[in-house]
Enzyme design. Structure first.
Site, PDB file in Angstrom:
ATOM      1  N   CYS A 114       0.818  -1.226   0.000  1.00  0.00           N
ATOM      2  CA  CYS A 114       0.000   0.000   0.000  1.00  0.00           C
ATOM      3  C   CYS A 114       0.848   1.272   0.000  1.00  0.00           C
ATOM      4  O   CYS A 114       0.338   2.359  -0.253  1.00  0.00           O
ATOM      5  CB  CYS A 114      -0.960  -0.008   1.185  1.00  0.00           C
ATOM      6  SG  CYS A 114      -1.940  -1.494   1.252  1.00  0.00           S
ATOM      7  N   HIS A 253      -3.725   7.011   3.166  1.00  0.00           N
ATOM      8  CA  HIS A 253      -4.054   5.699   2.605  1.00  0.00           C
ATOM      9  C   HIS A 253      -5.411   5.275   3.178  1.00  0.00           C
ATOM     10  O   HIS A 253      -5.683   5.454   4.364  1.00  0.00           O
ATOM     11  CB  HIS A 253      -2.959   4.693   2.987  1.00  0.00           C
ATOM     12  CG  HIS A 253      -3.310   3.294   2.621  1.00  0.00           C
ATOM     13  ND1 HIS A 253      -3.807   2.955   1.383  1.00  0.00           N
ATOM     14  CD2 HIS A 253      -3.257   2.137   3.329  1.00  0.00           C
ATOM     15  CE1 HIS A 253      -4.044   1.661   1.352  1.00  0.00           C
ATOM     16  NE2 HIS A 253      -3.717   1.136   2.517  1.00  0.00           N
ATOM     17  N   ASN A 283     -10.187  -0.700   0.630  1.00  0.00           N
ATOM     18  CA  ASN A 283      -8.740  -0.510   0.540  1.00  0.00           C
ATOM     19  C   ASN A 283      -8.254  -0.991  -0.834  1.00  0.00           C
ATOM     20  O   ASN A 283      -8.341  -2.175  -1.135  1.00  0.00           O
ATOM     21  CB  ASN A 283      -8.083  -1.307   1.680  1.00  0.00           C
ATOM     22  CG  ASN A 283      -6.567  -1.172   1.702  1.00  0.00           C
ATOM     23  OD1 ASN A 283      -5.959  -0.704   0.741  1.00  0.00           O
ATOM     24  ND2 ASN A 283      -5.962  -1.613   2.796  1.00  0.00           N
TER      25      ASN A 283
HETATM   26  N1  COA Z   1     -17.749  -9.625   9.993  1.00  0.00           N
HETATM   27  C1  COA Z   1     -18.169  -9.916  11.235  1.00  0.00           C
HETATM   28  N2  COA Z   1     -17.301 -10.225  12.222  1.00  0.00           N
HETATM   29  C2  COA Z   1     -15.990 -10.214  11.922  1.00  0.00           C
HETATM   30  C3  COA Z   1     -15.509  -9.906  10.651  1.00  0.00           C
HETATM   31  C4  COA Z   1     -16.452  -9.612   9.654  1.00  0.00           C
HETATM   32  N3  COA Z   1     -16.108  -9.296   8.402  1.00  0.00           N
HETATM   33  N4  COA Z   1     -14.163  -9.984  10.669  1.00  0.00           N
HETATM   34  C5  COA Z   1     -13.801 -10.312  11.907  1.00  0.00           C
HETATM   35  N5  COA Z   1     -14.900 -10.463  12.668  1.00  0.00           N
HETATM   36  C6  COA Z   1     -14.983 -10.820  14.085  1.00  0.00           C
HETATM   37  C7  COA Z   1     -13.775 -11.587  14.558  1.00  0.00           C
HETATM   38  O1  COA Z   1     -13.900 -12.952  14.251  1.00  0.00           O
HETATM   39  C8  COA Z   1     -13.816 -11.315  16.039  1.00  0.00           C
HETATM   40  O2  COA Z   1     -14.772 -12.176  16.625  1.00  0.00           O
HETATM   41  P1  COA Z   1     -14.476 -12.864  18.039  1.00  0.00           P
HETATM   42  O3  COA Z   1     -14.338 -11.728  19.012  1.00  0.00           O
HETATM   43  O4  COA Z   1     -15.682 -13.709  18.245  1.00  0.00           O
HETATM   44  O5  COA Z   1     -13.209 -13.630  17.857  1.00  0.00           O
HETATM   45  C9  COA Z   1     -14.368  -9.905  16.138  1.00  0.00           C
HETATM   46  O6  COA Z   1     -14.987  -9.633  14.875  1.00  0.00           O
HETATM   47  C10 COA Z   1     -13.317  -8.847  16.404  1.00  0.00           C
HETATM   48  O7  COA Z   1     -12.226  -9.093  15.549  1.00  0.00           O
HETATM   49  P2  COA Z   1     -10.964  -8.161  15.516  1.00  0.00           P
HETATM   50  O8  COA Z   1      -9.966  -8.680  14.517  1.00  0.00           O
HETATM   51  O9  COA Z   1     -10.481  -7.878  16.916  1.00  0.00           O
HETATM   52  O10 COA Z   1     -11.641  -6.840  14.954  1.00  0.00           O
HETATM   53  P3  COA Z   1     -11.020  -5.405  14.835  1.00  0.00           P
HETATM   54  O11 COA Z   1     -11.892  -4.454  15.506  1.00  0.00           O
HETATM   55  O12 COA Z   1      -9.559  -5.394  15.150  1.00  0.00           O
HETATM   56  O13 COA Z   1     -11.140  -5.138  13.261  1.00  0.00           O
HETATM   57  C11 COA Z   1      -9.875  -5.142  11.254  1.00  0.00           C
HETATM   58  C12 COA Z   1     -10.483  -5.971  12.339  1.00  0.00           C
HETATM   59  C13 COA Z   1      -9.260  -6.075  10.227  1.00  0.00           C
HETATM   60  C14 COA Z   1     -10.961  -4.327  10.584  1.00  0.00           C
HETATM   61  C15 COA Z   1      -8.812  -4.194  11.876  1.00  0.00           C
HETATM   62  O14 COA Z   1      -7.927  -4.934  12.689  1.00  0.00           O
HETATM   63  C16 COA Z   1      -8.010  -3.481  10.846  1.00  0.00           C
HETATM   64  O15 COA Z   1      -8.528  -2.666  10.094  1.00  0.00           O
HETATM   65  N6  COA Z   1      -6.672  -3.698  10.808  1.00  0.00           N
HETATM   66  C17 COA Z   1      -5.820  -3.055   9.860  1.00  0.00           C
HETATM   67  C18 COA Z   1      -5.954  -3.751   8.557  1.00  0.00           C
HETATM   68  C19 COA Z   1      -5.347  -2.998   7.434  1.00  0.00           C
HETATM   69  O16 COA Z   1      -5.371  -1.804   7.402  1.00  0.00           O
HETATM   70  N7  COA Z   1      -4.823  -3.736   6.471  1.00  0.00           N
HETATM   71  C20 COA Z   1      -4.319  -3.232   5.268  1.00  0.00           C
HETATM   72  C21 COA Z   1      -3.006  -2.626   5.463  1.00  0.00           C
HETATM   73  S1  COA Z   1      -2.576  -1.691   4.080  1.00  0.00           S
END
Ligand code: COA
Length: 328
Positions: A114, A253, A283
């Site tokens: 990215c 970004h 993204n």
């Molecule tokens: N729909 C519903 N539930 C979902 C889900 C979805 N699409 N994806 C994950 N979950 C669930 C998980 O399984 C977890 O459930 P659990 O508590 O029963 O285990 C819960 O939601 C929380 O998951 P978590 O990973 O802690 O969520 P989060 O608030 O950290 O959000 C992201 C996850 C991926 C959105 C976040 O971590 C993020 O944006 N990270 C950066 C990613 C990024 O920018 N990547 C690209 C880099 S260029």
């Protein structure tokens, strides 16, 4: 005499196909509410069966060229930042060169996830300011739908396809006032596509285990992003010998609205000074910043003389930040 490199044209292209959160609800255990509150994304664009990265890249490039004062024969370098090339060989940049007819350009791809567009912009600035190349076409283009595993809800909802382009040339006023890139390979496992290269070859094992798709440690990337986005923005502002009060607009970004809002807050920038289009596109990796830049310009949110911070982070881990004084 010293010359200054800057942006003289921008353009973008996104595919027609819209995939909404409710479309995703039908194929995986997720909800519109979860996706919107955790990421800010409502929909994303996905290529048709006939489209690949070079097709979107070429359309964005032609758009940027027609919005600039040069023509295609003036381009002497093409850099395509992508982690989803049409194929490993030839480079997508060479395919674009042929498609748009830029016969005088050298062409190569750059893989910095990215942060790719901001890595490419750094290279372009150096080449223009050293007078080795005059008109450099930068493209960030991704077909992330080709590497998303729709069985993995934690990544499948995040990504979309698209392409953005910019022409970097000599400018009389403004230009790229500062640019910084960085990398930290100790975080290489946080975001990856494990197979398809020389380590895990494409074959029955890699396909069965879905190793050609994105694996991500979301929380690790999140923490890294929140810290880096504001830290690196401040570094780029200081390098440009400016202060936060001098900044007119932030183009970050587009990965997650929570990451963007926390960076804007740390920088003390109000909502109307920050461009957000991830609601519509998700993204798009290296395409995020150039698409956002093109849209912000066309919407009249940035104008000649404005000082804009561009900042991004991505797999590698990698990052980049820049202060650009808008020249068009
Ligand atoms: N729909 C519903 N539930 C979902 C889900 C979805 N699409 N994806 C994950 N979950 C669930 C998980 O399984 C977890 O459930 P659990 O508590 O029963 O285990 C819960 O939601 C929380 O998951 P978590 O990973 O802690 O969520 P989060 O608030 O950290 O959000 C992201 C996850 C991926 C959105 C976040 O971590 C993020 O944006 N990270 C950066 C990613 C990024 O920018 N990547 C690209 C880099 S260029």
């Amino acid at each position: 005499m010293d010359i200054k490199a800057g942006i003289i044209g921008v353009g973008s292209y996104v595919p027609k196909n819209v995939i909404t959160n409710s479309d995703l609800e039908k194929i995986m255990d997720t909800s519109d509410e979860w996706i919107k509150t955790r990421t800010g994304i409502s929909e994303r664009r996905i290529v048709s069966e006939l489209e690949a990265t070079s097709d979107m890249a070429s359309k964005a490039a032609l758009n940027a060229i027609s919005n600039s004062k040069i023509n295609v024969n003036d381009i002497d370098m093409i850099i395509v930042a992508t982690v989803t090339p049409d194929s490993p060989l030839p480079s997508t940049a060479c395919i674009v060169q042929e498609k748009i007819g830029a016969t005088n350009a050298i062409a190569f791809d750059l893989a910095a996830a990215c942060s790719g567009f901001l890595y490419a912009m750094n290279i372009a600035k150096r080449f223009v300011e050293s007078k080795m190349y005059n008109n450099i076409l930068l493209i960030g283009a991704e077909t992330l739908s080709s590497v998303v595993n729709y069985d993995d809800r934690s990544t499948a909802v995040l990504f979309g396809d698209g392409a953005g382009a910019a022409i970097i040339s000599k400018v009389e006023e403004g230009g790229i006032l500062s640019i910084i890139n960085g990398a930290d390979g100790t975080g290489k496992d946080y975001l990856k596509i494990p197979a398809g290269g020389s380590r895990i070859k494409a074959g029955e094992y890699s396909i069965k285990n879905k190793l050609h798709s994105i694996k991500m440690s979301g929380n690790d990337v999140f923490k890294f992003a929140v810290r880096k986005m504001s830290e690196e923005s401040v570094k780029a502002i200081e390098k440009a010998k400016l202060s936060l009060e001098d900044i007119d607009f932030l183009i970050p970004h587009q990965a997650n609205i929570r990451i963007i809002e926390s960076s804007a807050k740390r920088l003390g920038l109000k909502k109307d000074k920050v461009y957000v289009n991830l609601t519509r596109y998700g993204n798009m990796s290296s395409a995020s910043i150039p698409v956002a830049m093109d849209e912000a310009f066309r919407e009249g949110k940035i104008k000649k003389g404005d000082k804009i911070v561009l900042v991004g982070f991505g797999g590698g881990l990698t990052w980049g930040s820049s202060v650009v004084q808008w020249s068009i």
